[in-house]
Design an enzyme around this catalytic site. Structure first.
Site, PDB file in Angstrom:
ATOM      1  N   GLY A  77       3.080  -1.202   4.183  1.00 15.24           N
ATOM      2  CA  GLY A  77       3.064   0.217   3.846  1.00 15.24           C
ATOM      3  C   GLY A  77       4.448   0.679   3.409  1.00 15.24           C
ATOM      4  O   GLY A  77       4.883   0.451   2.274  1.00 15.24           O
ATOM      5  N   GLY A  78       5.160   1.315   4.336  1.00 15.23           N
ATOM      6  CA  GLY A  78       6.459   1.925   4.025  1.00 15.23           C
ATOM      7  C   GLY A  78       7.419   1.028   3.266  1.00 15.23           C
ATOM      8  O   GLY A  78       8.086   1.473   2.318  1.00 15.23           O
ATOM      9  N   GLY A 107       3.035   2.260  10.761  1.00 16.20           N
ATOM     10  CA  GLY A 107       4.022   3.329  10.633  1.00 16.20           C
ATOM     11  C   GLY A 107       4.780   3.648  11.910  1.00 16.20           C
ATOM     12  O   GLY A 107       5.433   4.687  12.007  1.00 16.20           O
ATOM     13  N   ASN A 160       0.868  -1.180   0.000  1.00 20.15           N
ATOM     14  CA  ASN A 160       0.000   0.000   0.000  1.00 20.15           C
ATOM     15  C   ASN A 160       0.906   1.231   0.000  1.00 20.15           C
ATOM     16  O   ASN A 160       1.523   1.542   1.009  1.00 20.15           O
ATOM     17  CB  ASN A 160      -0.883  -0.035   1.255  1.00 20.15           C
ATOM     18  CG  ASN A 160      -1.741   1.217   1.397  1.00 20.15           C
ATOM     19  OD1 ASN A 160      -1.807   2.051   0.488  1.00 20.15           O
ATOM     20  ND2 ASN A 160      -2.403   1.339   2.539  1.00 20.15           N
ATOM     21  N   TRP A 161       0.961   1.899  -1.136  1.00 20.75           N
ATOM     22  CA  TRP A 161       1.854   3.069  -1.259  1.00 20.75           C
ATOM     23  C   TRP A 161       1.279   4.298  -0.573  1.00 20.75           C
ATOM     24  O   TRP A 161       1.964   5.313  -0.448  1.00 20.75           O
ATOM     25  CB  TRP A 161       2.135   3.375  -2.733  1.00 20.75           C
ATOM     26  CG  TRP A 161       3.112   2.428  -3.372  1.00 20.75           C
ATOM     27  CD1 TRP A 161       3.644   1.290  -2.819  1.00 20.75           C
ATOM     28  CD2 TRP A 161       3.707   2.545  -4.671  1.00 20.75           C
ATOM     29  NE1 TRP A 161       4.520   0.690  -3.692  1.00 20.75           N
ATOM     30  CE2 TRP A 161       4.569   1.448  -4.846  1.00 20.75           C
ATOM     31  CE3 TRP A 161       3.585   3.461  -5.720  1.00 20.75           C
ATOM     32  CZ2 TRP A 161       5.320   1.246  -6.013  1.00 20.75           C
ATOM     33  CZ3 TRP A 161       4.318   3.262  -6.889  1.00 20.75           C
ATOM     34  CH2 TRP A 161       5.184   2.168  -7.023  1.00 20.75           C
ATOM     35  N   LYS A 162       0.004   4.221  -0.184  1.00 21.21           N
ATOM     36  CA  LYS A 162      -0.664   5.365   0.451  1.00 21.21           C
ATOM     37  C   LYS A 162      -0.496   6.612  -0.445  1.00 21.21           C
ATOM     38  O   LYS A 162      -0.512   6.480  -1.663  1.00 21.21           O
ATOM     39  CB  LYS A 162      -0.126   5.577   1.865  1.00 21.21           C
ATOM     40  CG  LYS A 162      -0.161   4.262   2.676  1.00 21.21           C
ATOM     41  CD  LYS A 162       0.054   4.435   4.141  1.00 21.21           C
ATOM     42  CE  LYS A 162      -0.070   3.071   4.817  1.00 21.21           C
ATOM     43  NZ  LYS A 162      -0.019   3.144   6.272  1.00 21.21           N
ATOM     44  N   HIS A 167      -9.425   1.093   5.067  1.00 20.32           N
ATOM     45  CA  HIS A 167      -8.132   1.250   5.753  1.00 20.32           C
ATOM     46  C   HIS A 167      -8.328   2.212   6.931  1.00 20.32           C
ATOM     47  O   HIS A 167      -9.141   3.143   6.842  1.00 20.32           O
ATOM     48  CB  HIS A 167      -7.088   1.810   4.777  1.00 20.32           C
ATOM     49  CG  HIS A 167      -5.705   1.770   5.340  1.00 20.32           C
ATOM     50  ND1 HIS A 167      -5.251   2.703   6.247  1.00 20.32           N
ATOM     51  CD2 HIS A 167      -4.689   0.898   5.156  1.00 20.32           C
ATOM     52  CE1 HIS A 167      -4.004   2.401   6.593  1.00 20.32           C
ATOM     53  NE2 HIS A 167      -3.636   1.308   5.935  1.00 20.32           N
ATOM     54  N   GLU A 200      -6.707   4.614   7.919  1.00 15.63           N
ATOM     55  CA  GLU A 200      -6.509   6.032   7.586  1.00 15.63           C
ATOM     56  C   GLU A 200      -7.752   6.625   6.921  1.00 15.63           C
ATOM     57  O   GLU A 200      -8.041   7.809   7.078  1.00 15.63           O
ATOM     58  CB  GLU A 200      -5.249   6.180   6.719  1.00 15.63           C
ATOM     59  CG  GLU A 200      -3.989   5.975   7.565  1.00 15.63           C
ATOM     60  CD  GLU A 200      -2.804   5.376   6.837  1.00 15.63           C
ATOM     61  OE1 GLU A 200      -2.777   5.380   5.592  1.00 15.63           O
ATOM     62  OE2 GLU A 200      -1.894   4.892   7.538  1.00 15.63           O
ATOM     63  N   GLU A 258      -4.999  -4.872  10.601  1.00 11.61           N
ATOM     64  CA  GLU A 258      -3.964  -3.864  10.811  1.00 11.61           C
ATOM     65  C   GLU A 258      -4.235  -3.125  12.123  1.00 11.61           C
ATOM     66  O   GLU A 258      -5.084  -2.207  12.155  1.00 11.61           O
ATOM     67  CB  GLU A 258      -3.966  -2.844   9.669  1.00 11.61           C
ATOM     68  CG  GLU A 258      -3.675  -3.447   8.312  1.00 11.61           C
ATOM     69  CD  GLU A 258      -3.117  -2.406   7.351  1.00 11.61           C
ATOM     70  OE1 GLU A 258      -2.038  -2.660   6.802  1.00 11.61           O
ATOM     71  OE2 GLU A 258      -3.741  -1.342   7.177  1.00 11.61           O
ATOM     72  N   SER A 286       3.790  -2.187  10.201  1.00  7.34           N
ATOM     73  CA  SER A 286       5.237  -2.268  10.418  1.00  7.34           C
ATOM     74  C   SER A 286       5.846  -3.609  10.003  1.00  7.34           C
ATOM     75  O   SER A 286       6.778  -4.091  10.641  1.00  7.34           O
ATOM     76  CB  SER A 286       5.587  -1.950  11.880  1.00  7.34           C
ATOM     77  OG  SER A 286       5.252  -0.604  12.179  1.00  7.34           O
TER      78      SER A 286
HETATM   79  P1  13P Z   1       3.401   0.358   7.500  1.00  2.00           P
HETATM   80  O1  13P Z   1       3.875  -0.953   6.916  1.00  2.00           O
HETATM   81  O2  13P Z   1       4.122   1.536   6.973  1.00  2.00           O
HETATM   82  O3  13P Z   1       3.351   0.277   9.000  1.00  2.00           O
HETATM   83  O4  13P Z   1       1.876   0.553   7.012  1.00  2.00           O
HETATM   84  C1  13P Z   1       0.973  -0.486   7.160  1.00  2.00           C
HETATM   85  C2  13P Z   1      -0.270  -0.154   6.440  1.00  2.00           C
HETATM   86  O5  13P Z   1      -1.051   0.682   6.866  1.00  2.00           O
HETATM   87  C3  13P Z   1      -0.538  -0.837   5.173  1.00  2.00           C
HETATM   88  O6  13P Z   1      -1.839  -0.622   4.727  1.00  2.00           O
END
Ligand code: 13P
Length: 257
Positions: free
Chosen positions: A240-241, A179, A16-18, A103, A105, A173, A219
Site C-alpha cells: 500500500g503506502g 497501514g 495498491n495506491w488506494k 480488499h 477496505e 492481508e 505494512s
Molecule cells: P500498507 O502497505 O499501507 O499497509 O497497505 C497494505 C494494503 O492494504 C495493500 O492492499
C-alpha cells in the site's frame, strides 16, 4: 533472491495506491520503469493499481516498461445500468490487465461478501483480467485464534473453482497489519500461506493450486521486505503506502534481484 525453482510461481510485487495519487503521480511509474531492468524483469513481475480515473494514463505511462497496471475493483456484471461502477470490460479496455478484488477496505466500506467477490472474480476472469482476491483476518479474529478459519472460509467463498493459476492471485492481508506498521511473525505468515496453498490445491487441483501466486500484504516496507518475501509460499507482496513512491516500491522489488 532469484526465483526458487521453475516449479514455483514467478513472484509479483503489486502496488495498491488506494484512493491516493493524481496525474502528477504518474511520473512515479516512469521512475519505476527506469529501475526495472532485464535482470529484475526475469525474477519478478511488477504491477501498479492506481485509482480508476488514472488507469488509462497509467497504462500509457507504463508502455514499454513491462510494468503491468491493475484496477482496485470491478463490477460483477460485464456491463449495464450500474451508476458509478466500473465494468471489467472497461478496465481491460484501459490497458489494465489485473484487478484487486475483495480488499478488506471494500469488504468493510462497501459490505462486500465472499459470494459477491467470487462473482466479481468470475466476471473479471471471463473478461480476460487476472483477479487478485484478498483475504485476511481482523485483529479480534486473530486474538480469538480464528485467523486460519477466517482466511480459509474467505478463500473457499471468494474464488471461482474454474480459475487457473494464470488467472488468479491470492493476497493474504491481515486487516490489523494494513497501514499500521505492524506485521505478523514469520511463523504466522508461513502458517497462513501454507493453509492457503493446501486449500488452493484442493479447490483448483494440485497443478493449478501449486502455481497460484500468494502475496503477503500489510505494512510491507523496504526494511522488512526481505524477511517477509523469503517465507515459504510467499510469492510476492501487495504494497500500500510504500507503493506511492518509486524509490520505496523499487527497493521492495529489488529483494528479488
Ligand atoms: P500498507 O502497505 O499501507 O499497509 O497497505 C497494505 C494494503 O492494504 C495493500 O492492499
Amino acid at each position: 533472491m532469484p526465483p526458487k525453482s521453475a516449479t514455483t510461481p514467478k513472484p509479483l510485487v503489486a502496488g495498491n495506491w488506494k484512493m491516493n495519487g493524481s496525474r502528477a503521480s504518474l511520473q512515479e511509474i516512469t521512475l519505476m520503469g527506469l529501475g526495472y531492468d532485464a535482470d529484475l524483469r526475469r525474477n519478478v513481475d511488477l504491477l501498479v493499481c492506481p485509482p480508476t480515473p488514472l488507469l488509462y494514463p497509467a497504462a500509457t505511462a507504463a508502455l514499454g516498461t513491462a510494468i503491468a497496471i491493475g484496477a482496485q475493483d470491478s463490477h460483477e456484471k460485464i456491463s449495464g445500468a450500474h451508476t458509478g461502477d466500473v465494468s471489467p470490460n472497461l478496465v481491460l479496455d484501459t490497458g489494465a490487465t489485473m484487478v484487486i478484488l475483495g480488499h478488506s477496505e471494500r469488504r468493510t466500506d462497501h459490505g462486500e461478501k465472499d459470494s459477491l467477490i467470487e462473482q466479481k472474480a468470475g466476471s473479471a476472469i471471463a473478461t480476460g483480467l487476472v483477479a487478485i482476491v484478498c483475504v485476511g483476518e481482523t485483529r479480534a479474529e486473530r486474538e480469538a485464534g480464528r485467523a486460519l478459519a477466517v482466511v480459509r472460509r474467505q478463500l473457499r467463498g471468494s474464488i471461482p473453482r474454474t480459475a487457473t493459476a494464470a488467472q488468479l492471485v491470492i493476497a493474504y492481508e491481515p486487516v490489523w497489519a494494513i497501514g499500521t506498521g505492524l506485521t505478523p511473525t514469520a511463523n504466522d505468515v508461513a502458517e497462513v500461506h501454507l493453509a492457503i496453498r493446501t486449500d488452493l490445491k484442493k479447490l483448483l487441483g494440485k497443478q493449478q493450486g501449486e502455481m497460484v501466486r500468494i502475496l503477503y500484504g500489510g505494512s510491507v516496507k523496504p526494511n522488512n521486505a526481505k524477511e517477509l518475501l523469503s517465507i515459504d509460499n510467499v510469492n510476492g507482496a501487495l504494497v500500500g503506502g510504500a507503493s506511492l513512491k518509486a524509490a520505496d516500491f523499487m527497493a521492495i522489488a529489488e529483494t528479488y534481484r
